[in-house]
Design a protein around this motif. Structure first.
Motif, PDB file in Angstrom:
ATOM      1  N   GLY A   1      15.556   2.296  53.195  1.00 11.51           N
ATOM      2  CA  GLY A   1      14.245   2.126  52.596  1.00 11.51           C
ATOM      3  C   GLY A   1      14.089   3.087  51.434  1.00 11.51           C
ATOM      4  O   GLY A   1      15.071   3.567  50.856  1.00 11.51           O
ATOM      5  N   ALA A   2      12.838   3.396  51.093  1.00 12.48           N
ATOM      6  CA  ALA A   2      12.597   4.256  49.938  1.00 12.48           C
ATOM      7  C   ALA A   2      13.205   5.640  50.120  1.00 12.48           C
ATOM      8  O   ALA A   2      13.858   6.177  49.212  1.00 12.48           O
ATOM      9  CB  ALA A   2      11.094   4.360  49.673  1.00 12.48           C
TER      10      ALA A   2
ATOM     11  N   LEU B   1      20.868   7.853  46.238  1.00 15.45           N
ATOM     12  CA  LEU B   1      20.923   8.194  44.817  1.00 15.45           C
ATOM     13  C   LEU B   1      21.281   9.662  44.617  1.00 15.45           C
ATOM     14  O   LEU B   1      22.105  10.007  43.754  1.00 15.45           O
ATOM     15  CB  LEU B   1      19.581   7.893  44.156  1.00 15.45           C
ATOM     16  N   ALA B   2      20.658  10.531  45.405  1.00 17.58           N
ATOM     17  CA  ALA B   2      20.912  11.967  45.248  1.00 17.58           C
ATOM     18  C   ALA B   2      22.334  12.318  45.667  1.00 17.58           C
ATOM     19  O   ALA B   2      23.001  13.140  45.014  1.00 17.58           O
ATOM     20  CB  ALA B   2      19.899  12.766  46.066  1.00 17.58           C
TER      21      ALA B   2
ATOM     22  N   GLY C   1      15.131  15.202  35.476  1.00 21.00           N
ATOM     23  CA  GLY C   1      16.291  15.507  34.641  1.00 21.00           C
ATOM     24  C   GLY C   1      17.480  14.625  34.985  1.00 21.00           C
ATOM     25  O   GLY C   1      18.184  14.132  34.094  1.00 21.00           O
ATOM     26  N   LEU C   2      17.705  14.401  36.278  1.00 22.42           N
ATOM     27  CA  LEU C   2      18.776  13.496  36.695  1.00 22.42           C
ATOM     28  C   LEU C   2      18.488  12.074  36.233  1.00 22.42           C
ATOM     29  O   LEU C   2      19.399  11.340  35.836  1.00 22.42           O
ATOM     30  CB  LEU C   2      18.944  13.552  38.215  1.00 22.42           C
ATOM     31  N   TRP C   3      17.217  11.664  36.276  1.00 24.11           N
ATOM     32  CA  TRP C   3      16.863  10.320  35.809  1.00 24.11           C
ATOM     33  C   TRP C   3      17.168  10.177  34.318  1.00 24.11           C
ATOM     34  O   TRP C   3      17.742   9.170  33.897  1.00 24.11           O
ATOM     35  CB  TRP C   3      15.387  10.051  36.078  1.00 24.11           C
ATOM     36  N   ARG C   4      16.790  11.178  33.539  1.00 22.49           N
ATOM     37  CA  ARG C   4      17.083  11.138  32.098  1.00 22.49           C
ATOM     38  C   ARG C   4      18.586  10.999  31.845  1.00 22.49           C
ATOM     39  O   ARG C   4      19.001  10.353  30.880  1.00 22.49           O
ATOM     40  CB  ARG C   4      16.576  12.409  31.419  1.00 22.49           C
TER      41      ARG C   4
ATOM     42  N   PHE D   1      19.895   9.245  38.505  1.00 20.56           N
ATOM     43  CA  PHE D   1      18.944   9.094  39.621  1.00 20.56           C
ATOM     44  C   PHE D   1      17.956   7.974  39.248  1.00 20.56           C
ATOM     45  O   PHE D   1      16.793   8.220  38.978  1.00 20.56           O
ATOM     46  CB  PHE D   1      18.207  10.416  39.879  1.00 20.56           C
ATOM     47  N   PRO D   2      18.420   6.723  39.213  1.00 27.21           N
ATOM     48  CA  PRO D   2      17.596   5.619  38.697  1.00 27.21           C
ATOM     49  C   PRO D   2      16.546   5.137  39.699  1.00 27.21           C
ATOM     50  O   PRO D   2      16.530   3.972  40.109  1.00 27.21           O
ATOM     51  CB  PRO D   2      18.646   4.546  38.391  1.00 27.21           C
ATOM     52  N   PHE D   3      15.653   6.021  40.077  1.00 20.91           N
ATOM     53  CA  PHE D   3      14.627   5.695  41.067  1.00 20.91           C
ATOM     54  C   PHE D   3      13.732   4.549  40.623  1.00 20.91           C
ATOM     55  O   PHE D   3      13.153   3.838  41.454  1.00 20.91           O
ATOM     56  CB  PHE D   3      13.771   6.936  41.360  1.00 20.91           C
TER      57      PHE D   3
END
Length: 367
Positions: free
Chosen positions: A197-198, A205-206, A322-325, A329-331
């Motif tokens: 799940g979420a 992802l992490a 920062g990880l998403w950028r 980490f494409p949450f």
């Protein structure tokens, strides 16, 4: 001040978007935030099963993000126009808060679940003047606006998509924090995540971002496909001899396992899938006694409960953005947005597993 909010009036009723009233602006140490988006978390929905412990009627919602429109006093550390992610409330004074463990605040339950802060608790009413419960998780952000303690508002870069950031304050924080903080996962480590799940997918992802070999266990093929897309080895929860199937790709057993299901069978499978000295973290609330099978805690294996990813939100949320950028980490790929007016549809989709993380977006003036 009057604005729209989703009110839950009874444990069995639907949410109703109503006009609510804020009798006064933010007090010292508080900020008024115009909500850009608020994630729906299963903790919000669990209020229906809380046996009357959570006061109603109430405005729920505790994964809010938005823009500061008013600051109470000079010491909030925030300014009008700041973009913020809202996280859980904590006192800031007890031993655990002072020890950088605010998720284990001595006052966590009363502040977040069962009544909120005593000061300024009765400022919220409905349009008829009826009292609403104090702020849920210090926020009550299923609404166009929320008043929050500046302590649980984390400033973020205004270039980020603020309407999508709210789940970083709880659900995604919990899964990612368990991996990065509680376990301290690094390159070459092995992680098994039970429940996609979420929270579980945020953990996947992490773990992938940290360079770990990751296995994801779930019963829904669509969720397993998502986990595989994000770098995990997918295994169906009903697989025969699940612990052995986890041990093979992890080189003899996972060093870390995270259970998000609360299933006694899967918790025992997770322990059996660990290598010696392995660590199993639980994030789901257990509602019955947990019977552990003989041998599951042998050879240095251990089990612990993890609350809010052991996170200091002001440290972990910037790390995750920062990880998403960096594309790691494409949450945002776990999110589906709904207008606040469609909150009941979002709840149905969440309960049915049709969406990983619903985010409610207010549509009031000035948006």
């Amino acid at each position: 001040m009057k604005f729209a909010a989703a009110v839950l009036r009874s444990y069995k009723s639907r949410f109703a978007v109503e006009e609510v009233c804020l009798d006064a602006g933010p007090a010292d140490g508080e900020v008024l935030v115009r909500i850009a988006g608020c994630g729906m978390c299963r903790t919000d929905l669990a209020v229906r099963r809380s046996a009357g412990r959570s006061p109603l009627p109430a405005v729920l919602g505790h994964e809010g993000a938005g823009v500061v429109v008013e600051a109470g006093g000079p010491d909030t550390g925030l300014s009008i126009g700041d973009h913020v992610v809202l996280s859980f409330d904590s006192c800031g004074r007890c031993r655990n808060c002072l020890g950088a463990a605010p998720a284990y605040c001595d006052s966590f339950a009363p502040l977040n679940l069962f009544g909120g802060r005593e000061e300024n608790a009765a400022r919220f009413t409905d349009a008829a003047g009826g009292a609403l419960a104090p702020r849920w998780f210090g926020q009550s952000s299923f609404a166009e606006y929320a008043v929050v303690a500046a302590r649980n508002a984390v400033r973020v870069d205004p270039d980020l998509p603020v309407e999508l950031l709210g789940p970083l304050g709880c659900g995604f924080l919990t899964g990612a924090g368990a991996v990065l903080n509680s376990f301290g996962v690094g390159p070459g480590d092995t992680v098994a995540v039970f429940g996609a799940g979420a929270v579980g997918l945020a953990a996947v992802l992490a773990a992938t971002a940290a360079g770990a070999v990751t296995v994801a266990v779930d019963r829904q093929p669509e969720r397993l496909a998502l986990a595989e897309r994000f770098g995990a080895i997918p295994l169906h929860a009903a697989s025969a001899d699940l612990p052995s199937r986890i041990r093979r790709p992890t080189g003899g057993g996972a060093q870390y396992a995270l259970d998000t299901t609360g299933s006694a069978r899967l918790i025992n499978d997770a322990l059996r899938a660990l290598r010696p000295t392995g660590h199993l973290g639980l994030v789901a609330r257990l509602h019955t006694a947990l019977a552990l099978e003989p041998g599951t805690l042998d050879r240095g294996r251990r089990i612990s409960h993890i609350c809010e990813g052991d996170a200091v939100p002001g440290l972990l949320i910037p790390r995750l953005t920062g990880l998403w950028r960096a594309g790691r980490f494409p949450f945002d790929q776990l999110i589906r947005t709904y207008p606040l007016a469609d909150i009941n549809e979002a709840e149905r989709d969440c309960e049915a597993g049709r969406v990983v993380k619903p985010v409610l977006v207010p549509e009031g003036p000035g948006r």
